[in-house]
Write a protein that holds these residues in place. Structure first.
Motif, mmCIF file in Angstrom:
data_model
loop_
_atom_site.group_PDB
_atom_site.id
_atom_site.type_symbol
_atom_site.label_atom_id
_atom_site.label_comp_id
_atom_site.label_asym_id
_atom_site.label_seq_id
_atom_site.Cartn_x
_atom_site.Cartn_y
_atom_site.Cartn_z
ATOM 1 N N PRO A 108 0.830 -1.208 0.000
ATOM 2 C CA PRO A 108 0.000 0.000 0.000
ATOM 3 C C PRO A 108 0.865 1.259 0.000
ATOM 4 C CG PRO A 108 -0.040 -1.085 2.143
ATOM 5 C CD PRO A 108 0.651 -2.022 1.206
ATOM 6 N N GLY A 109 0.263 2.368 -0.439
ATOM 7 C CA GLY A 109 1.010 3.610 -0.611
ATOM 8 C C GLY A 109 1.623 4.156 0.664
ATOM 9 N N TRP A 110 0.972 3.895 1.804
ATOM 10 C CA TRP A 110 1.519 4.452 3.033
ATOM 11 C C TRP A 110 2.862 3.848 3.407
ATOM 12 C CZ3 TRP A 110 2.391 1.178 7.148
ATOM 13 C CH2 TRP A 110 1.690 -0.035 7.161
ATOM 14 N N TRP A 111 3.169 2.673 2.845
ATOM 15 C CA TRP A 111 4.483 2.087 3.070
ATOM 16 C C TRP A 111 5.581 2.959 2.471
ATOM 17 C CZ3 TRP A 111 6.855 -1.679 5.779
ATOM 18 C CH2 TRP A 111 6.040 -2.594 6.444
ATOM 19 N N VAL A 113 5.519 6.207 2.173
ATOM 20 C CA VAL A 113 5.703 7.340 3.081
ATOM 21 C C VAL A 113 6.525 6.921 4.298
ATOM 22 C CG1 VAL A 113 4.518 9.049 4.509
ATOM 23 C CG2 VAL A 113 3.540 8.371 2.306
ATOM 24 N N LEU A 114 6.232 5.740 4.823
ATOM 25 C CA LEU A 114 6.968 5.238 5.976
ATOM 26 C C LEU A 114 8.438 5.014 5.636
ATOM 27 C CD1 LEU A 114 6.990 4.152 8.878
ATOM 28 C CD2 LEU A 114 6.349 1.910 7.957
#
Length: 208
Positions: A108-111, A113-114
């Motif tokens: 997922p995209g939030w990975w 960012v992380l």
């Protein structure tokens, strides 16, 4: 001060020139990231030596020998700096390679960012680690622990390093990729200035 900064800048470029020259010959393809990391290996000891020379600059205007101080810093800190710099480069290479191939991971995209946040945090840790390596004679693992401790202990120092990172990235994007190399000494002098609380606490609490 001008004499010291200009001399240290020139010597830093000389010490890091083999890797920097090869780096500019590499293409922008993500596949070249591991080779780029290898090219950046000499930059760690060169930066530590520059921090040493700037941190030990003589205020006596009749006794200015920044070149002597720089090469002394390189001899003292080349191996200790590489013990921290090489793993940091390897870790950042893994993050950068993952981000450049992120669509193939299926995450997922939030990975993304992380991972980017972890990469920035690693760079800030590296800034503290290089300052500590340049100015103190700790074991590599102790330097690594102290750098992680100061990352949160002295938020202003970390914020100062982050502002220099943002300034460098913005200048590189807008002007030229050579900007960090051309302004390395003034940037490192600013890093030392923002790291004064870290240096002071290390001298007071962690040295005999």
């Amino acid at each position: 001060m001008i004499h010291t900064v200009v001399t240290v800048e020139a010597l830093l470029l000389v010490a890091a020139s083999p890797g920097l020259a090869a780096l500019f010959l590499l293409g922008p393809a993500p596949a070249g990231l591991p080779l780029a990391a290898v090219c950046l290996l000499p930059l760690g000891p060169a930066t530590a030596a520059a921090l040493y020379a700037l941190g030990h600059r003589d205020r006596d205007l009749t006794d200015l020998h920044p070149a002597r101080s720089y090469w002394r810093g390189w001899r003292l800190n080349a191996v200790p700096a590489l013990k921290l710099w090489a793993p940091l480069l390897a870790w950042l290479t893994v993050i950068a390679f993952t981000l450049t191939h992120f669509t193939a991971t299926g995450l997922p995209g939030w990975w993304a960012v992380l991972l980017a946040a972890i990469g920035v945090g690693s760079l800030l840790w590296g800034a503290h680690a290089l300052v500590l390596t340049a100015l103190f004679a700790f074991r590599a693992r102790d330097t690594a622990r102290l750098a992680g401790y100061f990352l949160f202990r002295h938020g202003r120092a970390t914020l100062g390093a982050a502002s220099l990172l943002v300034l460098t990235a913005a200048g590189t994007a807008v002007l030229t990729e050579a900007l960090p190399a051309l302004l390395a000494a003034p940037l490192l002098l600013s890093l030392l200035h923002s790291s004064r609380p870290v240096i002071a606490e290390t001298q007071e609490d962690f040295t005999a």
